[in-house]
Design a protein around this motif. Structure first.
Motif, mmCIF file in Angstrom:
data_model
loop_
_atom_site.group_PDB
_atom_site.id
_atom_site.type_symbol
_atom_site.label_atom_id
_atom_site.label_comp_id
_atom_site.label_asym_id
_atom_site.label_seq_id
_atom_site.Cartn_x
_atom_site.Cartn_y
_atom_site.Cartn_z
ATOM 1 N N GLY A 8 -6.095 -53.878 -11.658
ATOM 2 C CA GLY A 8 -7.380 -54.068 -12.323
ATOM 3 C C GLY A 8 -7.073 -54.325 -13.749
ATOM 4 N N GLY A 9 -5.863 -54.182 -14.173
ATOM 5 C CA GLY A 9 -5.631 -54.279 -15.686
ATOM 6 C C GLY A 9 -5.870 -55.941 -16.312
ATOM 7 N N ARG A 10 -6.031 -55.799 -17.583
ATOM 8 C CA ARG A 10 -6.380 -57.141 -18.350
ATOM 9 C C ARG A 10 -5.360 -56.858 -19.678
ATOM 10 N N TYR A 11 -4.378 -57.852 -19.813
ATOM 11 C CA TYR A 11 -3.425 -57.756 -20.882
ATOM 12 C C TYR A 11 -3.362 -59.044 -21.908
ATOM 13 N N ILE A 12 -2.861 -58.724 -22.973
ATOM 14 C CA ILE A 12 -2.600 -59.945 -23.626
ATOM 15 C C ILE A 12 -0.888 -60.095 -23.745
ATOM 16 N N VAL A 13 -0.255 -61.347 -23.911
ATOM 17 C CA VAL A 13 0.996 -61.488 -23.670
ATOM 18 C C VAL A 13 1.515 -62.412 -24.854
ATOM 19 N N GLY A 14 2.255 -62.441 -25.742
ATOM 20 C CA GLY A 14 2.922 -63.329 -26.512
ATOM 21 C C GLY A 14 3.825 -62.794 -27.446
ATOM 22 N N GLY A 15 4.566 -63.778 -28.286
ATOM 23 C CA GLY A 15 5.801 -63.385 -28.954
ATOM 24 C C GLY A 15 6.042 -64.238 -30.305
ATOM 25 N N ASP A 16 7.154 -64.006 -30.888
ATOM 26 C CA ASP A 16 7.261 -64.815 -32.161
ATOM 27 C C ASP A 16 8.219 -66.022 -31.881
ATOM 28 N N GLY A 17 8.119 -66.494 -30.797
ATOM 29 C CA GLY A 17 8.846 -67.731 -30.517
ATOM 30 C C GLY A 17 10.308 -67.760 -30.432
ATOM 31 N N ARG A 18 11.005 -66.601 -30.763
ATOM 32 C CA ARG A 18 12.520 -66.283 -30.629
ATOM 33 C C ARG A 18 12.900 -66.853 -29.405
ATOM 34 N N PHE A 19 14.424 -66.845 -29.271
ATOM 35 C CA PHE A 19 15.241 -67.477 -28.189
ATOM 36 C C PHE A 19 14.767 -66.407 -26.745
ATOM 37 N N PHE A 20 14.491 -66.804 -25.902
ATOM 38 C CA PHE A 20 14.225 -66.213 -24.552
ATOM 39 C C PHE A 20 12.958 -65.737 -24.571
ATOM 40 N N ASN A 21 12.029 -66.210 -25.355
ATOM 41 C CA ASN A 21 10.574 -65.529 -25.523
ATOM 42 C C ASN A 21 9.939 -66.449 -24.188
ATOM 43 N N LYS A 22 9.918 -67.654 -24.123
ATOM 44 C CA LYS A 22 9.069 -68.209 -23.042
ATOM 45 C C LYS A 22 9.599 -67.737 -21.722
ATOM 46 N N GLN A 23 10.968 -67.593 -21.429
ATOM 47 C CA GLN A 23 11.353 -67.127 -20.225
ATOM 48 C C GLN A 23 11.061 -65.562 -19.823
ATOM 49 N N ALA A 24 10.910 -64.979 -20.917
ATOM 50 C CA ALA A 24 10.590 -63.421 -20.585
ATOM 51 C C ALA A 24 8.952 -63.544 -20.395
ATOM 52 N N ILE A 25 8.218 -64.406 -20.899
ATOM 53 C CA ILE A 25 6.837 -64.126 -20.644
ATOM 54 C C ILE A 25 6.556 -64.702 -19.437
ATOM 55 N N GLN A 26 7.306 -65.740 -18.916
ATOM 56 C CA GLN A 26 6.830 -66.185 -17.344
ATOM 57 C C GLN A 26 7.299 -64.762 -16.264
ATOM 58 N N THR A 27 8.387 -64.091 -16.713
ATOM 59 C CA THR A 27 8.915 -63.017 -15.965
ATOM 60 C C THR A 27 7.471 -62.083 -15.969
ATOM 61 N N ILE A 28 7.143 -61.705 -17.209
ATOM 62 C CA ILE A 28 5.781 -60.879 -17.192
ATOM 63 C C ILE A 28 4.647 -61.034 -16.802
ATOM 64 N N LEU A 29 4.314 -62.278 -16.818
ATOM 65 C CA LEU A 29 2.981 -62.947 -16.041
ATOM 66 C C LEU A 29 3.263 -62.791 -14.405
ATOM 67 N N LYS A 30 4.366 -62.972 -14.068
ATOM 68 C CA LYS A 30 4.536 -62.750 -12.533
ATOM 69 C C LYS A 30 4.648 -61.211 -12.208
ATOM 70 N N MET A 31 5.112 -60.446 -12.984
ATOM 71 C CA MET A 31 5.052 -59.004 -12.769
ATOM 72 C C MET A 31 3.529 -58.349 -12.745
ATOM 73 N N ALA A 32 2.998 -58.578 -13.913
ATOM 74 C CA ALA A 32 1.689 -58.413 -14.161
ATOM 75 C C ALA A 32 0.790 -58.761 -12.903
ATOM 76 N N ALA A 33 1.084 -59.871 -12.484
ATOM 77 C CA ALA A 33 0.174 -60.539 -11.161
ATOM 78 C C ALA A 33 0.491 -59.527 -9.824
ATOM 79 N N ALA A 34 2.011 -59.055 -9.770
ATOM 80 C CA ALA A 34 2.344 -58.452 -8.632
ATOM 81 C C ALA A 34 1.958 -56.843 -8.813
ATOM 82 N N ASN A 35 1.833 -56.371 -9.941
ATOM 83 C CA ASN A 35 1.244 -55.041 -10.158
ATOM 84 C C ASN A 35 -0.222 -54.903 -10.182
#
Length: 543
Positions: free
Chosen positions: A50-77
């Motif tokens: 039931g959680g709601r979250y903000i996800v973002g970062g400073d654009g450094r290397f690996f930022n976009k890939q890490a966000i995709q992982t977090i989105l998928k893990m947030a959904a699974a959780n």
């Protein structure tokens, strides 16, 4: 689309520091490293159902890939909604604001703040709680405990989300909203400051240079300074966020922002120079021919905050980190309000802000903020300076000189000894710690010690105690030396030495800073025996 439970084993060393977990980028890219830490965070907060979250970062290397992982893990959780900045971009203060604006449960910030970026440089993740501030120590302790016992992580199986397009999608039962990273933050700044007065300032011929250091603040500064407030085109330089920050070091200080400093000390200097860091929470202020230390900046902002709309009714209190100079304490005393001294780390200000005990907060490491969010905020500090300049119609140098005449000057500098072997750094700190009980009354390099202790903080709101927060030595005549091991590096240890010398209101406020600090620097070398223990007396960086 399905969710899966993936077996894993604990990975050593995933203890969050003052600003989350920071390691080399390749470490985060290793098998299960990011996944373990994100799952440990979900486990530590009681799960994501039931959680709601903000996800973002400073654009450094690996930022976009890490966000995709977090989105998928947030959904699974079990999360129901996540807001993401377009292209993965969100400054740290913008994340804090979005958490508070939407009454979300927290947010994941992908950044190593002022540290360099790139595949061979640094990466970081931190979790901000529902108040918009960094996770408090009790929560980071639970996260670390979870990393030591983790046996599985949850992740959903769906295609990567298109972060380039603003809009809403649904994946694995979770709503994902990609938003413009600037809009909500800019609306907040328009509520806080007299934009009409600042527009008039720029229209009068006032000039400025803002160095975004190829970091996250570029789009924000471009939209607000040039777009809304009418600063001349080109006011914002290095304004496009890059994965490696243009191979620069996105730390706004006189060393790493040297091109800006050179300009501001030249005959061609604009009226104001400013810079911000990797994730947008730090700032540097420079006037024509004069550098404003972060400690002085906090004090000047506090003394003049009443000139900006949200602070016209006065300040509840001023809070500073322990290594920050006492300049803001003198302002608090004159205003008749409380002054708080906390450990380093913005999370320690959170309770004071939430309880209404403090309005402005600051750290010597170029972090300044107020109760508008629960993070330090680089662009906010620049806008407050602009608001003050617009009202007072004086230069930065004139404002600073008047401030010192009123309050006296705290000459101040930080010496960083980077990448010191951890065993040597700990030996130096232990050597100092052993001497503390017997230092009072002794003379070091001609200075008499008046106080010597290890800083411990009793939180006035929740009663929690934070020990071992730095070694302090005070001297007769208003001098002080503070030793700390920094928690923001990714290799070896960084010893930070903070030096301070108060001039008094009748003293000389025009000395060269390093000359004014020469005696306390000599005393610090003598008491620490750094030449013998770490084999160095020349710092890597002086700010």
């Amino acid at each position: 689309m399905t969710s899966q439970i993936t077996p894993t084993t604990p990975i050593e060393g995933q203890m969050p520091g003052t600003s989350g977990l920071r390691k080399k980028t390749r470490v985060f890219m290793g098998p299960n490293y990011l996944e373990n830490f994100i799952q440990a965070t979900f486990d530590a907060i009681g799960g994501g159902d039931g959680g709601r979250y903000i996800v973002g970062g400073d654009g450094r290397f690996f930022n976009k890939q890490a966000i995709q992982t977090i989105l998928k893990m947030a959904a699974a959780n079990g999360a129901t909604e996540v807001i993401v900045g377009q292209n993965g971009i969100l400054s740290t203060p913008a994340v804090s604001h979005l958490i508070r604006l939407n009454a979300f449960d927290g947010g994941f910030i992908l950044s190593a703040s002022h540290n360099p970026g790139g595949i061979d440089e640094d990466f970081g993740v931190k979790f901000n709680a529902s108040n918009g501030g960094p996770a408090p120590e009790k929560l980071t302790a639970r996260i670390f405990d979870a990393t030591k016992t983790i046996s599985r992580y949850k992740i959903a199986d769906f295609e990567d989300v298109d972060l380039s397009q603003i809009g809403e999608t649904r994946q694995a039962g979770m709503v994902i909203r990609v938003v413009d990273p600037v809009d909500a933050y800019q609306a907040l700044m328009a509520e806080l400051f007299d934009f009409d007065a600042i527009r008039a300032l720029f229209a009068s011929g006032f000039t400025m240079r803002f160095d975004a250091m190829h970091a996250v603040t570029g789009p924000y500064a471009k939209a607000i300074l040039e777009g809304t407030l009418g600063a001349a085109p080109g006011t914002v330089v290095n304004g496009i966020p890059l994965e490696d920050f243009g191979k620069g070091h996105p730390d706004p200080n006189p060393i790493w922002a040297k091109p800006l400093m050179d300009l501001m000390m030249s005959d061609n200097a604009p009226d104001l120079g400013a810079a911000s860091d990797g994730d947008g929470d730090r700032n540097m202020i420079v006037g024509r021919g004069v550098y404003v230390t972060p400690s002085d900046s906090l004090a000047v902002l506090a003394a003049n905050a009443h000139l900006a709309p949200p602070y016209r009714g006065g300040l509840a209190g001023i809070a500073r980190s322990m290594p920050t100079s006492a300049a803001s304490d003198r302002v608090a005393e004159k205003l008749g309000i409380a002054a708080y001294e906390t450990p380093t780390g913005w999370k320690f200000f959170g309770n004071l802000l939430d309880a209404g005990k403090a309005t402005l907060c600051g750290e010597e490491s170029a972090g300044t903020g107020s109760n508008h969010v629960r993070e330090k905020d680089g662009l906010w500090a620049v806008l407050l300076w602009l608001n003050i300049l617009a009202v007072r119609k004086q230069s930065v140098a004139e404002i600073l000189a008047e401030h010192w005449q009123t309050y006296g000057r705290d000459y101040y500098s930080r010496y960083d000894f980077e990448a010191v072997a951890s065993d040597k750094a700990n030996r130096l700190m232990d050597h100092l710690r052993d001497q503390l009980p017997d230092l009072a009354g002794k003379t070091l390099a001609g200075l008499t010690v008046t106080t010597a202790d290890e800083f411990s903080y009793l939180d006035p709101v929740d009663g929690s105690i934070s020990k071992n927060q730095g070694l302090r030595i005070g001297f007769e005549g208003g001098a002080r030396a503070v030793f700390r091991l920094s928690g923001t590096g990714t290799e070896g240890a960084t010893i930070r030495l903070y030096l301070e010398q108060y001039s008094g209101t009748d003293g000389d406020t025009t000395q060269d800073t390093q000359a004014a600090l020469a005696d306390v620097w000599a005393a610090a070398q003598q008491v620490s025996d750094m030449a013998q223990i770490i084999g160095r007396t020349t710092p890597d960086v002086i700010t």
